[in-house]
Design an enzyme around this catalytic site. Structure first.
Site, PDB file in Angstrom:
ATOM      1  N   LYS A   1     -10.355   7.730   3.011  1.00 41.44           N
ATOM      2  CA  LYS A   1     -10.779   6.330   2.905  1.00 41.44           C
ATOM      3  C   LYS A   1     -12.208   6.131   3.400  1.00 41.44           C
ATOM      4  CE  LYS A   1      -6.268   4.002   2.984  1.00 41.44           C
ATOM      5  NZ  LYS A   1      -5.331   5.133   3.097  1.00 41.44           N
TER       6      LYS A   1
ATOM      7  N   HIS B   1      -2.884   7.791   6.326  1.00 39.87           N
ATOM      8  CA  HIS B   1      -3.125   6.493   5.703  1.00 39.87           C
ATOM      9  C   HIS B   1      -4.405   5.878   6.275  1.00 39.87           C
ATOM     10  CE1 HIS B   1      -2.051   3.057   3.312  1.00 39.87           C
ATOM     11  NE2 HIS B   1      -2.136   2.248   4.362  1.00 39.87           N
TER      12      HIS B   1
ATOM     13  N   PHE C   1       1.728  -3.591   3.969  1.00 38.52           N
ATOM     14  CA  PHE C   1       2.184  -4.897   4.449  1.00 38.52           C
ATOM     15  C   PHE C   1       3.680  -5.040   4.167  1.00 38.52           C
ATOM     16  CE2 PHE C   1      -1.900  -7.726   4.373  1.00 38.52           C
ATOM     17  CZ  PHE C   1      -2.442  -6.935   5.378  1.00 38.52           C
TER      18      PHE C   1
ATOM     19  N   CYS D   1       0.803  -1.224   0.000  1.00 41.62           N
ATOM     20  CA  CYS D   1       0.000   0.000   0.000  1.00 41.62           C
ATOM     21  C   CYS D   1       0.836   1.274   0.000  1.00 41.62           C
ATOM     22  CB  CYS D   1      -0.949  -0.015   1.190  1.00 41.62           C
ATOM     23  SG  CYS D   1      -2.027  -1.456   1.178  1.00 41.62           S
TER      24      CYS D   1
ATOM     25  N   HIS E   1     -10.051   1.748   0.594  1.00 44.36           N
ATOM     26  CA  HIS E   1      -8.590   1.659   0.492  1.00 44.36           C
ATOM     27  C   HIS E   1      -8.216   1.210  -0.916  1.00 44.36           C
ATOM     28  CE1 HIS E   1      -4.491   1.123   1.315  1.00 44.36           C
ATOM     29  NE2 HIS E   1      -4.522   0.368   2.398  1.00 44.36           N
TER      30      HIS E   1
ATOM     31  N   GLU F   1       0.060   4.843  13.364  1.00 48.37           N
ATOM     32  CA  GLU F   1       0.254   6.093  12.623  1.00 48.37           C
ATOM     33  C   GLU F   1       0.159   7.290  13.558  1.00 48.37           C
ATOM     34  OE1 GLU F   1      -1.295   8.304   8.537  1.00 48.37           O
ATOM     35  OE2 GLU F   1      -2.427   6.601   9.334  1.00 48.37           O
TER      36      GLU F   1
END
Length: 419
Positions: free
Chosen positions: A343, A311, A407, A170, A348, A322
């Site tokens: 989002k 994010h 990831f 991502c 996402h 975050e």
């Protein structure tokens, strides 16, 4: 290396709101959700709701032969690329060829994606598994391979510059945009089309995300509100899809040719958590390290940042990590910095997230409107104090930061500034 300032002179997108930058920004600032129930029964068994491009027909935008020979994710990128190149005034009236004076040897493409054409790969696998065919077709590999979007864009317009695909989960499109800066610094290119694309509506992929505990499989009665960044009742990420691409060029060149300058790319930072294959480092150390590197490369300080596009995937661990990283960088100043996530409206977009969220940053710089974090009805106290809940806000900003985390511990940070 000549570290020239890089300008954004063209933008294009295909988002869960539809095709085009105007459609994207109109819906974002109107606080609309593109998330809804998934119509496909099999996909819905893994992911009940999501955000898909509405009423998409590639033949409205692309030739029949090109559509036949490309995967869906490449089609999304081709449409976004054409809009961005047209917006930057790099194409002739035919919309297919470069204007005179542009050297195709010095035009590159840098595209981020999480997987590439997984739908073509899955379709081929089904053919073999059912025993109905022993052939998947000669184009299956070229359609499914992750670099298909970048290479097809280059082939479509005759670009001979570097064509590189970044597959960093991502953080992919943030890395693609940021790493392309160095091509300018080495004087390898005059223009780069950079950004990301993803559409991973696949039974295998959705099943894997669900098994990993990343996907939301339950939510409120209203499916349009399931994507809930920072909300205390969030239950996981909602899958989206789309593409967002920019035309980048040196600011000096952009001014000389009279191009419209949306923003400048001031800084970029990357790092890896080296912690876990799916979970972020809860201490936020490497996320903060990437922010520090972005600030250093931009020659700015934390006090110069006046908006953060987070994010914020709507996962407890991700949002918390975050926030910890932001607190370590901004300290008490975080109390007064708007930190929002789009989002809530589009889900996402995975490998395209950094690019579509940078689009929101650039439009916020241009318009003086900060996009809201939708469906944050009760903010988790462990998240930033000002998440611009539920309604976009009029507020002039000059410098925006976009966070992307993926990831494998991948981190990519971009800093954008008004021209």
């Amino acid at each position: 290396m000549n570290q020239s300032t890089i300008a954004v002179t063209g933008m294009g997108t295909v988002s869960p709101y539809g095709v085009g930058i105007p459609t994207f920004w109109e819906n974002v600032t109107a606080n609309r959700s593109a998330v809804d129930e998934i119509e496909d029964k099999q996909l819905r068994s893994y992911s009940p709701v999501g955000a898909r491009v509405p009423n998409f027909d590639p033949l409205q935008f692309l030739p029949k032969k090109l559509t036949k020979n490309t995967d869906y994710f490449t089609q999304l990128s081709l449409i976004a690329a054409k809009e961005a190149l047209t917006d930057a005034q790099l194409l002739n009236k035919d919309g297919e060829t470069l204007v005179s004076g542009i050297d195709p040897d010095r035009v590159g493409s840098a595209i981020g994606t999480a997987f590439g054409g997984i739908q073509s790969l899955e379709s081929g696998s089904k053919k073999l598994a059912t025993g109905n065919s022993k052939r998947v077709g000669p184009r299956m590999i070229s359609k499914a391979i992750p670099n298909a979007a970048s290479s097809t864009i280059s082939m479509q317009y005759g670009f001979h510059g570097p064509s590189v695909t970044y597959v960093t989960a991502c953080a992919a499109s943030a890395n693609a945009i940021g790493e392309s800066m160095f091509w300018f610094f080495r004087d390898d290119v005059d223009f780069v089309i950079a950004g990301g694309v993803d559409s991973l509506w696949s039974n295998v992929f959705l099943s894997g995300l669900r098994d990993a505990g990343a996907l939301a499989v339950k939510g409120p009665d209203d499916p349009t509100t399931w994507s809930r960044p920072f909300d205390v009742n969030r239950t996981g990420m909602i899958m989206g899809e789309g593409s967002a691409l920019f035309v980048l060029e040196p600011l000096k060149r952009a001014k000389a040719r009279g191009a419209h300058i949306y923003a400048t790319l001031k800084g970029y930072g990357a790092s890896n958590d080296a912690h876990h294959d799916t979970a972020p480092d809860p201490k936020g150390y490497s996320a903060a390290l990437a922010i520090k590197r972005a600030l250093r490369s931009s020659q700015l300080t934390a006090s110069d940042i006046d908006y953060v596009n987070a994010h914020a995937t709507s996962t407890l661990a991700g949002d918390a990590a975050e926030t910890t990283a932001l607190q370590s960088i901004f300290g008490k100043k975080l109390d007064s910095i708007p930190v929002s996530s789009i989002k809530g409206g589009i889900g996402h977009l995975l490998g395209a997230a950094g690019a579509i969220e940078s689009t929101a940053c650039i439009k916020a710089l241009e318009s003086g409107i900060i996009p809201a974090t939708l469906h944050c009805e009760k903010r988790d106290e462990k998240t930033p104090p000002d998440v611009v809940p539920n309604k976009s806000r009029k507020q002039r900003i000059t410098t925006a930061m976009s966070n992307s985390f993926g990831f494998g511990g991948q981190n990519g940070i971009l800093i954008w500034q008004a021209p």
